[in-house]
Enzyme design. Sequence first.
Site, PDB file in Angstrom:
ATOM      1  N   HIS A 280     -36.741  37.461  47.697  1.00 16.23           N
ATOM      2  CA  HIS A 280     -37.802  36.539  48.093  1.00 16.23           C
ATOM      3  C   HIS A 280     -37.178  35.482  49.004  1.00 16.23           C
ATOM      4  O   HIS A 280     -36.077  34.994  48.744  1.00 16.23           O
ATOM      5  CB  HIS A 280     -38.405  35.880  46.847  1.00 16.23           C
TER       6      HIS A 280
ATOM      7  N   ASN B  16     -41.615  30.896  53.907  1.00 18.08           N
ATOM      8  CA  ASN B  16     -41.843  31.372  52.540  1.00 18.08           C
ATOM      9  C   ASN B  16     -43.317  31.790  52.405  1.00 18.08           C
ATOM     10  O   ASN B  16     -44.206  30.945  52.491  1.00 18.08           O
ATOM     11  CB  ASN B  16     -41.490  30.236  51.566  1.00 18.08           C
TER      12      ASN B  16
ATOM     13  N   CYS C 219     -44.165  33.400  43.488  1.00 20.21           N
ATOM     14  CA  CYS C 219     -43.318  34.103  44.466  1.00 20.21           C
ATOM     15  C   CYS C 219     -42.752  35.408  43.924  1.00 20.21           C
ATOM     16  O   CYS C 219     -42.283  36.251  44.690  1.00 20.21           O
ATOM     17  CB  CYS C 219     -42.201  33.193  44.950  1.00 20.21           C
TER      18      CYS C 219
HETATM   19  O1  UT7 Z   1     -40.374  29.981  46.521  1.00 15.92           O
HETATM   20  C1  UT7 Z   1     -40.165  29.437  45.242  1.00 15.92           C
HETATM   21  C2  UT7 Z   1     -38.820  28.890  45.070  1.00 15.92           C
HETATM   22  N1  UT7 Z   1     -38.639  27.728  45.917  1.00 15.92           N
HETATM   23  C3  UT7 Z   1     -38.005  26.681  45.445  1.00 15.92           C
HETATM   24  O2  UT7 Z   1     -37.619  26.651  44.287  1.00 15.92           O
HETATM   25  C4  UT7 Z   1     -37.750  25.535  46.388  1.00 15.92           C
HETATM   26  C5  UT7 Z   1     -36.359  25.127  46.241  1.00 15.92           C
HETATM   27  N2  UT7 Z   1     -36.041  23.862  46.959  1.00 15.92           N
HETATM   28  C6  UT7 Z   1     -35.794  23.792  48.278  1.00 15.92           C
HETATM   29  O3  UT7 Z   1     -35.898  24.754  49.025  1.00 15.92           O
HETATM   30  C7  UT7 Z   1     -35.278  22.466  48.804  1.00 15.92           C
HETATM   31  O4  UT7 Z   1     -35.063  21.614  47.696  1.00 15.92           O
HETATM   32  C8  UT7 Z   1     -36.229  21.774  49.819  1.00 15.92           C
HETATM   33  C9  UT7 Z   1     -36.187  22.504  51.155  1.00 15.92           C
HETATM   34  C10 UT7 Z   1     -37.646  21.711  49.300  1.00 15.92           C
HETATM   35  C11 UT7 Z   1     -35.744  20.346  50.109  1.00 15.92           C
HETATM   36  O5  UT7 Z   1     -34.375  20.379  50.546  1.00 15.92           O
HETATM   37  P1  UT7 Z   1     -33.290  19.409  49.887  1.00 15.92           P
HETATM   38  O6  UT7 Z   1     -32.015  19.670  50.565  1.00 15.92           O
HETATM   39  O7  UT7 Z   1     -33.338  19.636  48.403  1.00 15.92           O
HETATM   40  O8  UT7 Z   1     -33.802  17.979  50.298  1.00 15.92           O
HETATM   41  P2  UT7 Z   1     -34.215  16.761  49.370  1.00 15.92           P
HETATM   42  O9  UT7 Z   1     -35.569  16.996  48.772  1.00 15.92           O
HETATM   43  O10 UT7 Z   1     -33.085  16.443  48.436  1.00 15.92           O
HETATM   44  O11 UT7 Z   1     -34.347  15.609  50.429  1.00 15.92           O
HETATM   45  C12 UT7 Z   1     -33.221  15.123  51.186  1.00 15.92           C
HETATM   46  C13 UT7 Z   1     -33.691  14.085  52.179  1.00 15.92           C
HETATM   47  C14 UT7 Z   1     -34.584  13.007  51.567  1.00 15.92           C
HETATM   48  O12 UT7 Z   1     -34.273  11.788  52.238  1.00 15.92           O
HETATM   49  P3  UT7 Z   1     -33.301  10.693  51.535  1.00 15.92           P
HETATM   50  O13 UT7 Z   1     -33.955  10.357  50.229  1.00 15.92           O
HETATM   51  O14 UT7 Z   1     -31.978  11.385  51.372  1.00 15.92           O
HETATM   52  O15 UT7 Z   1     -33.283   9.590  52.521  1.00 15.92           O
HETATM   53  C15 UT7 Z   1     -35.978  13.426  51.954  1.00 15.92           C
HETATM   54  O16 UT7 Z   1     -36.879  12.348  52.057  1.00 15.92           O
HETATM   55  O17 UT7 Z   1     -34.487  14.694  53.197  1.00 15.92           O
HETATM   56  C16 UT7 Z   1     -35.749  14.035  53.316  1.00 15.92           C
HETATM   57  N3  UT7 Z   1     -36.762  15.027  53.678  1.00 15.92           N
HETATM   58  C17 UT7 Z   1     -37.089  15.323  54.951  1.00 15.92           C
HETATM   59  N4  UT7 Z   1     -36.648  14.844  56.117  1.00 15.92           N
HETATM   60  C18 UT7 Z   1     -37.166  15.371  57.237  1.00 15.92           C
HETATM   61  C19 UT7 Z   1     -37.492  15.834  52.837  1.00 15.92           C
HETATM   62  N5  UT7 Z   1     -38.291  16.647  53.560  1.00 15.92           N
HETATM   63  C20 UT7 Z   1     -38.057  16.342  54.865  1.00 15.92           C
HETATM   64  C21 UT7 Z   1     -38.577  16.860  56.076  1.00 15.92           C
HETATM   65  N6  UT7 Z   1     -38.093  16.335  57.231  1.00 15.92           N
HETATM   66  N7  UT7 Z   1     -39.496  17.838  56.116  1.00 15.92           N
END
Ligand code: UT7
Length: 328
Positions: free
Chosen positions: A255, A285, A113
């Site tokens: 970004h 993204n 990125c």
């Molecule tokens: O471009 C390069 C730089 N990019 C990055 O470094 C990415 C940085 N990370 C992020 O943008 C975020 O961490 C994400 C958008 C990828 C994920 O968001 P988050 O707030 O960190 O969510 P999480 O992975 O902690 O997941 C929270 C909950 C989980 O459920 P439980 O375990 O709390 O029951 C996931 O299973 O959300 C659930 N979940 C979803 N639910 C509905 C994860 N993805 C989805 C989804 N729809 N698409």
Amino acid sequence: MKRIGIIGTGSYLPEKVMTNFDIEKFLDTSDEWIFTRTGIKERRIADEKQATSDLCKVAAERAMDAAGVKPDDIDLLILATITPDTHCPAGSNWLEAKLQCHHAVSFDITAACSGFIFALHVADRMIRCGTNKKALVVAGEIMTRVVNWKERESCILWGDGAGAVVITETGAGAEILSTHIHTDGAGGDTLLMPGGGSKTTPISYASVDQGLHFLKMIEANKSFKVAVNRFSEACEEAVAANGYAIDDVDVIIPHQANLRILQGMAKKLKTPMEKIYMTIEKYGNISSATVPIALDEAVRNGTIAKDRLVLLTAFGGGLTWGSSLIRW
Ligand code: UT7
């Protein structure tokens, strides 16, 4: 010291739009979750006949038009991408042929990125040291072909598109005041494409069955925190190197990884969100291409005008991060 400037910008987004509601139809997710966790509403999807170089070609032609230069004027073509048409030859070589840049040397830069900032840094140095005169710096991706559409935590983030700038030594126009780039290879296992390289048999039934050819995000919430810190450090570094403070900056073009990352960055920098140019809601993204696409949009809609102090910054897999300060 030579004065190196951006004399034209361009971008291209494929026409097809995929909304969060479209994704809801085949994945266990919702518009509400995607929008509140990421700020994304929709993304663009390349036509199946298009390769990355096709997207880049249009963006590059628009940048050359804006700069008033012809393909034969370009003697350096750098393409930042992690989704080249092929790994060999380089994506930039295909692009060079399509643009008919007969006098250019072309090569790719892989910095995920942060790729555009890395490419801008290299082009700026090559012109400064006199090796080249006019550079086309392009970033383009078809991310939606390398994501695993079954992995809901990652596939919802990405989109396709391309952006480009023409840079040269110039007495007028936007001046590149500085570029800074950084890497931390120890963080490489958090955002990666595990297959397709020499570490494994590039392609095998087993690697395909395991989905190793797809982009993977491991513990994405950890890289979220690192991203906030690295974005902020890169911004501070750029302004400090030029004797400015963040308050002096008129427009920040980061970004676009996640709206919440950018909110975290703004908080850390103690700067209002209004200063941060956003495209994430409509494009998602697009890895290396988000910065030049947002830059071109901001130039064309007048957000960036003469004398504005513009700060570009990026963070991505590698890990990689960087910044560039530009006086428009
Ligand atoms: O471009 C390069 C730089 N990019 C990055 O470094 C990415 C940085 N990370 C992020 O943008 C975020 O961490 C994400 C958008 C990828 C994920 O968001 P988050 O707030 O960190 O969510 P999480 O992975 O902690 O997941 C929270 C909950 C989980 O459920 P439980 O375990 O709390 O029951 C996931 O299973 O959300 C659930 N979940 C979803 N639910 C509905 C994860 N993805 C989805 C989804 N729809 N698409």
